[in-house]
Design a protein around this motif. Structure first.
Motif, short mmCIF file in Angstrom:
data_model
loop_
_atom_site.label_atom_id
_atom_site.label_comp_id
_atom_site.label_asym_id
_atom_site.label_seq_id
_atom_site.Cartn_x
_atom_site.Cartn_y
_atom_site.Cartn_z
N VAL A 73 0.87 -1.19 0.00
CA VAL A 73 0.00 0.00 0.00
C VAL A 73 0.90 1.24 0.00
CG1 VAL A 73 -1.85 -1.16 1.30
CG2 VAL A 73 -0.14 0.16 2.54
N ALA A 74 0.27 2.40 -0.22
CA ALA A 74 1.06 3.65 -0.29
C ALA A 74 1.64 3.99 1.08
CB ALA A 74 0.16 4.78 -0.78
N LYS A 75 2.88 4.43 1.08
CA LYS A 75 3.51 4.87 2.33
C LYS A 75 2.88 6.22 2.71
CE LYS A 75 8.16 6.20 3.83
NZ LYS A 75 9.56 6.27 3.42
N PRO A 76 2.47 6.40 3.98
CA PRO A 76 1.83 7.68 4.34
C PRO A 76 2.84 8.82 4.39
CG PRO A 76 2.10 6.31 6.29
CD PRO A 76 2.59 5.49 5.13
N ALA A 77 2.32 10.03 4.21
CA ALA A 77 3.17 11.23 4.36
C ALA A 77 2.66 11.99 5.58
CB ALA A 77 3.07 12.09 3.11
N PRO A 78 3.55 12.51 6.42
CA PRO A 78 3.07 13.19 7.63
C PRO A 78 2.44 14.54 7.32
CG PRO A 78 5.47 13.31 7.47
CD PRO A 78 5.02 12.47 6.33
N LEU B 291 6.08 10.79 11.05
CA LEU B 291 6.13 9.53 10.27
C LEU B 291 7.08 8.58 10.99
CD1 LEU B 291 5.45 7.92 7.65
CD2 LEU B 291 7.57 8.86 6.69
N VAL B 292 6.52 7.42 11.38
CA VAL B 292 7.31 6.44 12.15
C VAL B 292 7.56 5.20 11.30
CG1 VAL B 292 7.39 5.02 14.24
CG2 VAL B 292 6.28 7.26 14.31
N LYS B 293 8.81 4.77 11.23
CA LYS B 293 9.12 3.46 10.63
C LYS B 293 8.95 2.44 11.75
CE LYS B 293 12.90 0.97 8.30
NZ LYS B 293 12.04 0.17 7.44
N ILE B 294 7.95 1.59 11.61
CA ILE B 294 7.60 0.68 12.71
C ILE B 294 8.54 -0.53 12.71
CG2 ILE B 294 5.77 -0.73 13.71
CD1 ILE B 294 3.71 1.07 12.35
N HIS B 295 9.10 -0.83 13.86
CA HIS B 295 9.97 -2.01 13.99
C HIS B 295 9.26 -3.17 14.66
CE1 HIS B 295 13.45 -0.20 12.30
NE2 HIS B 295 13.52 0.75 13.21
N ARG C 85 11.05 4.03 14.81
CA ARG C 85 11.96 5.18 14.76
C ARG C 85 11.33 6.27 13.89
NH1 ARG C 85 17.39 5.10 15.79
NH2 ARG C 85 17.52 2.84 15.60
N VAL C 86 11.43 7.51 14.35
CA VAL C 86 10.88 8.64 13.59
C VAL C 86 11.69 8.82 12.31
CG1 VAL C 86 10.50 11.13 13.59
CG2 VAL C 86 10.02 9.79 15.66
N GLU C 87 10.96 8.86 11.17
CA GLU C 87 11.66 9.05 9.90
C GLU C 87 11.55 10.51 9.41
OE1 GLU C 87 12.20 5.88 7.06
OE2 GLU C 87 11.09 7.11 5.61
N ALA C 88 10.38 11.12 9.68
CA ALA C 88 10.19 12.52 9.24
C ALA C 88 9.14 13.15 10.14
CB ALA C 88 9.72 12.54 7.78
N VAL C 89 9.16 14.48 10.22
CA VAL C 89 8.15 15.17 11.04
C VAL C 89 7.51 16.30 10.24
CG1 VAL C 89 9.29 14.64 13.24
CG2 VAL C 89 9.85 16.76 12.06
N GLY C 90 6.21 16.58 10.55
CA GLY C 90 5.51 17.70 9.91
C GLY C 90 6.03 19.02 10.45
N SER C 91 5.64 20.10 9.75
CA SER C 91 6.22 21.42 10.07
C SER C 91 5.84 21.94 11.45
CB SER C 91 5.82 22.43 9.00
OG SER C 91 4.41 22.45 8.91
#
Ligand code: NAP
Length: 334
Positions: free
Chosen positions: A20-25, A31-35, A75-81
């Motif tokens: 499925v599509a990877k979400p964008a924050p 945006l968390v990469k789930i382990h 682990r956090v991959e990206a964050v919104g503004s």
């Protein structure tokens, strides 16, 4: 990204591993990469859409949230503004039932208030096992149960996902803890700090003459009148789970019994929140609470994990490992 998806309610067979599509924050999201994630009784309820009232939250005719899964660590991959609390690289954990589920996936985008920094001394697998189950136990004992040091506390169902935390949390509040579980789990309950253990296959705790200041009914099946008999005159009964009969009695008879006597009896519903995640992180880092992990399954085997949980005999938590865990951050010591 890979995710476990369902479009209709049913048995674990309705779950499919899909791309499925990877979400964008969004601006306020992380945006968390789930382990790692876990499978819980609550996940089974959401997948089956049963008992029916859950559908007022999860979607009346079909699931509103197509990727299930509540507890996760990653682990956090990206964050919104507008995100202020986290930055890329942070290791986090959380209960996604507050924000549309989605833990059975490689990534999730969540509001920053739904997560907290993961306990530094836990692996991702261990941290994923904390967010919901421990907070159920915490809120049952501390908020609804008003636990006090020195009180006699009984945990019925002490060996499952919630119960293993309840024993440890009650001990951390200075209570004298009696754990009710079956023969094979007596040693586990003792190792978590229980002062007394009762084997429910050998002895009925409602018939042995002992009384308790606080009872947390996590599992099992007893009439509310039995629980009332073993409560101290000012005692508190908190129902958090167990059989349907026990749950319905807690819901409907509990308030009436509370009005007509000095004891307080009723059910609780967990309210996930960031403060309690941080509270649990601190308890874990202080060495007062540790997750107990029963089994691990890869993401593709969520249906299998759910079938295992539905048997009702997990010893602690059932973990889903997602992607390749960073070296040295796989499991250890539980
Ligand atoms: N109120 C809320 O907000 C909330 C939130 C989350 C979960 N819950 C509920 O909490 C309950 C427990 O969740 P959980 O994650 O701990 O479940 P779980 O991990 O599936 O519980 C399994 C454990 O329960 C024990 N058990 C089974 N029958 C028992 C009995 N008659 N007496 C004592 N122990 C028994 C099993 O031990 P043996 O194999 O030895 O029997 C096993 O170790 C569920 O009903 C769940 O729906 C409530």
């Amino acid at each position: 990204m890979k995710a476990i998806v369902y479009t209709k309610y049913g048995s674990p067979d309705v779950l499919q591993l899909k791309e499925v599509a990877k979400p964008a924050p969004k601006d306020n999201e992380v945006l968390v990469k789930i382990h790692a994630a876990t499978v819980t009784v609550g996940d089974s309820i959401v997948v089956r859409g049963m008992p029916f009232p859950v559908r007022f939250w999860s979607g009346l005719l079909e699931p509103k949230h197509q990727i299930p899964g509540k507890e996760m660590a990653g682990r956090v991959e990206a964050v919104g503004s507008n995100v202020t609390q986290f930055q890329p690289g942070d290791e986090v954990f959380g209960d996604l039932s507050v924000c549309g589920l989605g833990a059975f996936a490689e990534y999730v985008s969540v509001p920053e208030n739904a997560i907290a920094l993961k306990p530094a001394n836990l692996t991702f697998e261990q941290a994923a096992a904390v967010p919901e189950s421990s907070v159920v136990a915490l809120q049952g004992l501390r908020d609804k149960g008003k636990i006090q040091p020195g009180q006699k506390v009984l945990i019925n169902g002490a060996s499952g996902g919630v119960g293993t935390y309840a024993v440890q949390i009650a001990k951390s509040f200075g209570a004298e803890v009696t754990a009710v579980c079956s023969t094979r789990n007596l040693e586990l309950a003792r190792s978590l700090g229980a002062d007394r253990v009762i084997d429910y296959t050998q002895e009925d705790f409602t018939q042995n003459g002992h009384r308790y200041d606080l009872i947390l009914a996590v599992n099992g099946d007893h009439p509310l009148s039995d629980y009332r008999r073993v409560l101290c005159p000012e005692g508190i009964y908190v129902g958090s789970g167990g059989s349907m009969a026990q749950t319905f009695q807690g819901m409907f008879l509990g308030p009436w019994m509370s009005m007509t006597g000095s004891q307080k009896m009723g059910n609780m519903l967990v309210k996930p929140n960031q403060n309690d995640l941080v509270f649990m992180k601190e308890l874990v880092e202080a060495g007062k609470v540790k997750p107990v992990i029963d089994r691990r399954y890869p993401l593709a085997e969520v249906p299998e994990a759910l079938r295992y949980i539905e048997e009702g005999h997990a010893q602690g938590k059932v973990v889903i490992t997602i992607g390749t865990l960073p070296q040295n951050l796989t499991s250890s010591g539980e």
